[in-house]
Scaffold this active site. Sequence first.
Site, mmCIF file in Angstrom:
data_model
loop_
_atom_site.group_PDB
_atom_site.id
_atom_site.type_symbol
_atom_site.label_atom_id
_atom_site.label_comp_id
_atom_site.label_asym_id
_atom_site.label_seq_id
_atom_site.Cartn_x
_atom_site.Cartn_y
_atom_site.Cartn_z
ATOM 1 N N CYS A 1 0.870 -1.390 0.122
ATOM 2 C CA CYS A 1 0.001 0.072 0.029
ATOM 3 C C CYS A 1 0.969 1.388 -0.049
ATOM 4 O O CYS A 1 1.744 1.474 0.976
ATOM 5 C CB CYS A 1 -0.964 0.073 1.465
ATOM 6 N N ARG B 1 -0.236 4.522 2.824
ATOM 7 C CA ARG B 1 -0.079 4.588 4.498
ATOM 8 C C ARG B 1 0.121 5.734 5.268
ATOM 9 O O ARG B 1 0.225 5.415 6.515
ATOM 10 C CB ARG B 1 1.046 3.300 4.654
ATOM 11 N N TRP C 1 -9.101 5.628 -0.272
ATOM 12 C CA TRP C 1 -9.736 6.219 -1.431
ATOM 13 C C TRP C 1 -8.950 5.786 -2.702
ATOM 14 O O TRP C 1 -8.062 5.338 -2.509
ATOM 15 C CB TRP C 1 -9.957 7.807 -1.358
ATOM 16 N N GLU D 1 -5.199 3.568 -10.490
ATOM 17 C CA GLU D 1 -5.856 2.160 -10.228
ATOM 18 C C GLU D 1 -6.938 1.881 -11.178
ATOM 19 O O GLU D 1 -7.336 0.827 -11.606
ATOM 20 C CB GLU D 1 -6.453 2.099 -8.729
#
Length: 390
Positions: free
Chosen positions: A92, A95, A266, A271
């Site tokens: 991720c 973070r 979000w 992506e």
Amino acid sequence: MGTVVHPRSAPDAGCPVSGGHPAPPPTRPQPVDPDEARTFLEQFYAETRPLIPLDRRLRQVFRDIATTGTYRHTPEELTFGARVAWRNSARCIGRLYWNGLRVRDRRHVTAPADVAAECVEHLREATRDGRIRSTITVFAPDGPEGPGPRIVNEQLIRYAGHRLPDGGVRGDPRYADFTDQVVALGWSRPEPLGRFDVLPLMITGTHGRPELFDLPRDAVHEVPLQHPEFAWFADLRLRWHAVPAISNMPLVVGGVHYGAAPFNGWYLNTEIGARNLADTDRYNLLPVIADRLGLDTSSVRTLWRDRALIELVRAVQYSFDEAGVTMADHHTESERFLTHVAKEESAGRSCPADWSWIVPPVSGALTAVYHRYYDEPDPDARPAFLPPSP
Ligand code: ARG
């Protein structure tokens, strides 16, 4: 993770994602390992310094494990555990805000219909008309009496993939198998078949029998896509949902397994623009966009795919911005991630990261995250979000 594909081609997000659809665990869960409880509580005490002394809490927890096979986290321990599970998610990039995760404690909820209702409430509270808040809802854990509930969907909001007679798929091909499964359980496909039909939730309770629940329209915020310059873009009638909410990764804290613990952040522009809508095994839209742009598609060497891709990511970013829906861009998110790594270092912690998931799928070397390596992820780090069971 679980059924995930090769990491260089798989990274989807930057955040933990997985492909499989887990079946409910067939066996009775094992009693909690007291050592795992101890390690977690020591970490919780070292980082947060609560009022009750550690040894008193440990004695209580060991007694509970000895008599019941498990123990119950305090709300503070649960919140800390969920936040650190996020902090430990090596894939991720987002973070930096791990300590702001909102935790909805729903450990008393086990029945599929109640789990579904709480997922709907989660979506409403996390969406807030576009001002998205990172949120996790934690349902009943597995216990010595049997498993807790499971959400079979990979995310709370996903689009159906309808198999067509010609072998193609209308909608999201990634969910063609899952769509077949829910149809076999009695879900009726919308008519006419759409490209963005929201799938129902498939939830198993403590008895392991799956049940389906439709999401109410108002819980699913979507953004219609348009381009800042090309009016024809809106005619493609593309859209995407505002909230990515992973729902099939168990949260494990101090030896306790929370099999249903959906969490959302979000979106990052890439992506949707560079993966979900662009991948050839997803919506595969680059040929359509290149055609509208009038690009020369006779050879990959004209870079028509690259040019179409940038316009698609631009459209996604522009549309979310216009709609007032929180969305990160890869340049800013890259800077934030390096701030996070530095903050972790000054707190005396390392920040393991998976380079191939952290680096964005477009313009990699334009972002600072590309130009360095990271500490190796440790698969045994805890608390953690685990890959879904096969
Ligand atoms: N890549 C996944 C998707 O496109 C979402 C993964 C989580 N992403 C996030 N920004 N929290 O739906």
